[in-house]
Design a protein around this motif. Structure first.
Motif, mmCIF file in Angstrom:
data_model
loop_
_atom_site.group_PDB
_atom_site.id
_atom_site.type_symbol
_atom_site.label_atom_id
_atom_site.label_comp_id
_atom_site.label_asym_id
_atom_site.label_seq_id
_atom_site.Cartn_x
_atom_site.Cartn_y
_atom_site.Cartn_z
ATOM 1 N N ALA A 1 -16.709 -44.776 21.758
ATOM 2 C CA ALA A 1 -17.512 -44.232 20.655
ATOM 3 C C ALA A 1 -18.658 -43.383 21.200
ATOM 4 O O ALA A 1 -18.979 -42.321 20.660
ATOM 5 C CB ALA A 1 -18.057 -45.377 19.799
ATOM 6 N N GLU A 2 -19.272 -43.859 22.286
ATOM 7 C CA GLU A 2 -20.352 -43.094 22.903
ATOM 8 C C GLU A 2 -19.834 -41.760 23.428
ATOM 9 O O GLU A 2 -20.482 -40.712 23.270
ATOM 10 C CB GLU A 2 -20.965 -43.906 24.050
ATOM 11 C CG GLU A 2 -22.099 -43.210 24.769
ATOM 12 C CD GLU A 2 -22.604 -44.012 25.955
ATOM 13 O OE1 GLU A 2 -23.487 -43.499 26.676
ATOM 14 O OE2 GLU A 2 -22.112 -45.138 26.173
ATOM 15 N N ALA A 3 -18.632 -41.789 24.038
ATOM 16 C CA ALA A 3 -18.055 -40.557 24.558
ATOM 17 C C ALA A 3 -17.780 -39.560 23.437
ATOM 18 O O ALA A 3 -18.059 -38.355 23.567
ATOM 19 C CB ALA A 3 -16.762 -40.874 25.314
ATOM 20 N N GLU A 4 -17.242 -40.047 22.299
ATOM 21 C CA GLU A 4 -16.953 -39.159 21.170
ATOM 22 C C GLU A 4 -18.240 -38.552 20.602
ATOM 23 O O GLU A 4 -18.290 -37.357 20.260
ATOM 24 C CB GLU A 4 -16.206 -39.936 20.092
ATOM 25 C CG GLU A 4 -14.783 -40.329 20.505
ATOM 26 C CD GLU A 4 -14.115 -41.183 19.450
ATOM 27 O OE1 GLU A 4 -14.759 -41.457 18.415
ATOM 28 O OE2 GLU A 4 -12.956 -41.587 19.669
ATOM 29 N N GLU A 5 -19.303 -39.371 20.513
ATOM 30 C CA GLU A 5 -20.574 -38.864 19.986
ATOM 31 C C GLU A 5 -21.143 -37.792 20.911
ATOM 32 O O GLU A 5 -21.641 -36.749 20.442
ATOM 33 C CB GLU A 5 -21.562 -40.020 19.845
ATOM 34 C CG GLU A 5 -22.904 -39.606 19.257
ATOM 35 C CD GLU A 5 -23.843 -40.784 19.076
ATOM 36 O OE1 GLU A 5 -25.026 -40.555 18.785
ATOM 37 O OE2 GLU A 5 -23.388 -41.945 19.239
ATOM 38 N N LEU A 6 -21.041 -38.047 22.222
ATOM 39 C CA LEU A 6 -21.559 -37.073 23.175
ATOM 40 C C LEU A 6 -20.746 -35.778 23.143
ATOM 41 O O LEU A 6 -21.309 -34.676 23.257
ATOM 42 C CB LEU A 6 -21.550 -37.677 24.582
ATOM 43 C CG LEU A 6 -22.577 -38.790 24.825
ATOM 44 C CD1 LEU A 6 -22.294 -39.478 26.147
ATOM 45 C CD2 LEU A 6 -23.996 -38.244 24.779
ATOM 46 N N LEU A 7 -19.431 -35.899 22.974
ATOM 47 C CA LEU A 7 -18.599 -34.696 22.886
ATOM 48 C C LEU A 7 -18.933 -33.878 21.642
ATOM 49 O O LEU A 7 -18.968 -32.635 21.690
ATOM 50 C CB LEU A 7 -17.126 -35.099 22.885
ATOM 51 C CG LEU A 7 -16.551 -35.553 24.242
ATOM 52 C CD1 LEU A 7 -15.173 -36.166 24.058
ATOM 53 C CD2 LEU A 7 -16.496 -34.381 25.211
ATOM 54 N N ASN A 8 -19.184 -34.553 20.537
ATOM 55 C CA ASN A 8 -19.567 -33.835 19.317
ATOM 56 C C ASN A 8 -20.908 -33.126 19.491
ATOM 57 O O ASN A 8 -21.106 -31.994 19.017
ATOM 58 C CB ASN A 8 -19.645 -34.807 18.142
ATOM 59 C CG ASN A 8 -18.273 -35.312 17.728
ATOM 60 O OD1 ASN A 8 -17.272 -34.621 17.954
ATOM 61 N ND2 ASN A 8 -18.212 -36.490 17.139
ATOM 62 N N SER A 9 -21.842 -33.815 20.171
ATOM 63 C CA SER A 9 -23.144 -33.187 20.420
ATOM 64 C C SER A 9 -22.995 -31.976 21.324
ATOM 65 O O SER A 9 -23.683 -30.954 21.151
ATOM 66 C CB SER A 9 -24.099 -34.208 21.058
ATOM 67 O OG SER A 9 -24.335 -35.293 20.188
ATOM 68 N N ALA B 1 -20.515 -29.951 21.466
ATOM 69 C CA ALA B 1 -19.950 -28.828 20.720
ATOM 70 C C ALA B 1 -21.022 -28.090 19.919
ATOM 71 O O ALA B 1 -20.931 -26.877 19.707
ATOM 72 C CB ALA B 1 -18.844 -29.318 19.791
ATOM 73 N N SER B 2 -22.042 -28.820 19.460
ATOM 74 C CA SER B 2 -23.083 -28.194 18.626
ATOM 75 C C SER B 2 -24.312 -27.774 19.425
ATOM 76 O O SER B 2 -25.240 -27.205 18.891
ATOM 77 C CB SER B 2 -23.496 -29.161 17.510
ATOM 78 O OG SER B 2 -24.042 -30.337 18.069
ATOM 79 N N ALA B 3 -24.369 -28.112 20.670
ATOM 80 C CA ALA B 3 -25.523 -27.747 21.508
ATOM 81 C C ALA B 3 -25.000 -27.099 22.781
ATOM 82 O O ALA B 3 -24.847 -27.739 23.811
ATOM 83 C CB ALA B 3 -26.362 -28.975 21.814
ATOM 84 N N VAL B 4 -24.734 -25.800 22.683
ATOM 85 C CA VAL B 4 -24.120 -25.089 23.800
ATOM 86 C C VAL B 4 -24.989 -25.151 25.048
ATOM 87 O O VAL B 4 -24.491 -25.285 26.172
ATOM 88 C CB VAL B 4 -23.848 -23.622 23.396
ATOM 89 C CG1 VAL B 4 -23.284 -22.837 24.563
ATOM 90 C CG2 VAL B 4 -22.911 -23.577 22.205
ATOM 91 N N THR B 5 -26.295 -25.033 24.863
ATOM 92 C CA THR B 5 -27.187 -24.997 26.016
ATOM 93 C C THR B 5 -27.175 -26.308 26.801
ATOM 94 O O THR B 5 -27.493 -26.352 27.981
ATOM 95 C CB THR B 5 -28.624 -24.703 25.562
ATOM 96 O OG1 THR B 5 -29.039 -25.677 24.618
ATOM 97 C CG2 THR B 5 -28.715 -23.309 24.953
ATOM 98 N N GLU B 6 -26.841 -27.403 26.114
ATOM 99 C CA GLU B 6 -26.809 -28.712 26.774
ATOM 100 C C GLU B 6 -25.378 -29.192 27.000
ATOM 101 O O GLU B 6 -25.145 -30.344 27.363
ATOM 102 C CB GLU B 6 -27.550 -29.751 25.924
ATOM 103 C CG GLU B 6 -29.023 -29.432 25.753
ATOM 104 C CD GLU B 6 -29.740 -30.489 24.925
ATOM 105 O OE1 GLU B 6 -30.905 -30.281 24.609
ATOM 106 O OE2 GLU B 6 -29.104 -31.519 24.622
ATOM 107 N N ALA B 7 -24.412 -28.311 26.788
ATOM 108 C CA ALA B 7 -23.000 -28.713 26.829
ATOM 109 C C ALA B 7 -22.600 -29.303 28.181
ATOM 110 O O ALA B 7 -21.896 -30.325 28.250
ATOM 111 C CB ALA B 7 -22.111 -27.524 26.492
ATOM 112 N N LEU C 1 -21.247 -33.026 28.566
ATOM 113 C CA LEU C 1 -19.868 -33.242 28.990
ATOM 114 C C LEU C 1 -19.799 -34.163 30.197
ATOM 115 O O LEU C 1 -18.906 -35.013 30.302
ATOM 116 C CB LEU C 1 -19.204 -31.893 29.300
ATOM 117 C CG LEU C 1 -18.770 -31.073 28.089
ATOM 118 C CD1 LEU C 1 -18.330 -29.688 28.507
ATOM 119 C CD2 LEU C 1 -17.657 -31.790 27.330
ATOM 120 N N GLU C 2 -20.730 -34.004 31.097
ATOM 121 C CA GLU C 2 -20.762 -34.888 32.258
ATOM 122 C C GLU C 2 -20.994 -36.339 31.833
ATOM 123 O O GLU C 2 -20.368 -37.266 32.342
ATOM 124 C CB GLU C 2 -21.864 -34.449 33.230
ATOM 125 C CG GLU C 2 -21.549 -33.152 33.976
ATOM 126 C CD GLU C 2 -22.713 -32.712 34.864
ATOM 127 O OE1 GLU C 2 -23.774 -33.380 34.818
ATOM 128 O OE2 GLU C 2 -22.543 -31.718 35.592
#
Length: 226
Positions: free
Chosen positions: A119-127, A129-135, A139-140
């Motif tokens: 669930a944490e991984a999915e939340e981070l992946l969604n974030s 996608a919406s925050a390119v500068t922090e992508a 992702l790491e």
């Protein structure tokens, strides 16, 4: 070389129900089992280390198998070699059941933690996608969380007792099945300890039972809130 199965282990299953009943009675009474090949399926003995133990040959097939199994159960019931260490055997059996319960709870705990990591991984992946500068950073973190989830799942499968199964990834219902199975082991262990004579010998196991049951309740609550 064939070995003696101990009463706190899972025994091989016989194809005939009457022999399965006999084997379960013998295992509960503290007997040991040795598997054989051919017409003789195996041999059970109350204590192979004794000079003259009670022992019974278990057949694979035979026209009088059901009758032989009944006679074998009578022999198990009449054996008095186990009477002296009945309390110790119950303690060992209770400890074995608790160990199985703890392994089931270990597996359930790792599954729940793996689900949290997913669930944490999915939340981070969604974030990401919406925050390119922090992508890149997100992702790491997501990869690390996914790796942690996989490692916990591997630990969960390794912690499972023989015969228990999980899907990949396991569902919440499968985790609950592990916890319910653990509860059955805990209840049987409690019954064995309750049947012991009053005294300090069973108190350490009683304390352990309470700790394992508290852990089980916590994991069950996590399945209901997940």
């Amino acid at each position: 070389m064939s070995r003696w199965y101990q009463p706190d282990e899972d025994w091989p299953k016989h194809s005939r129900p009457w022999w399965r009943e006999t084997l379960e009675l013998a295992r509960s009474a503290g007997w040991r089992l040795k598997r054989l090949d051919g017409h003789s399926w195996g041999r059970i003995a109350c204590n192979p280390d004794l000079d003259k133990p009670c022992k019974i040959l278990i057949f694979s097939t035979g026209a009088n198998g059901e009758s032989a199994a009944r006679d074998a159960r009578k022999t198990v019931a009449r054996c008095d070699h186990q009477a002296e260490d009945h309390g110790e055997r119950n303690l060992l059996r209770a400890a074995g059941l608790l160990e199985q319960a703890e392994r089931l709870l270990d597996a359930a705990d790792r599954c729940l933690r793996a689900a949290d990591k997913r669930a944490e991984a999915e939340e981070l992946l969604n974030s990401a996608a919406s925050a390119v500068t922090e992508a890149e950073k997100l992702l790491e973190q997501a990869v690390a969380s996914e790796k942690g989830s996989q490692e916990l799942l591997l630990d969960a499968f390794a912690a499972l007792p023989a015969g228990s199964q999980l899907g990949c990834p396991p569902t919440t219902q499968e985790v609950r099945v592990l916890i319910v199975e653990a509860e059955a082991h805990i209840d049987e262990s409690q019954q064995l300890v309750d049947d012991l004579p009053k005294g300090p010998s069973g108190q350490p196991l009683q304390n352990r039972i309470q700790q394992v049951r508290a852990r089980m309740d916590d994991l069950l609550g996590r399945t209901e809130s997940g």
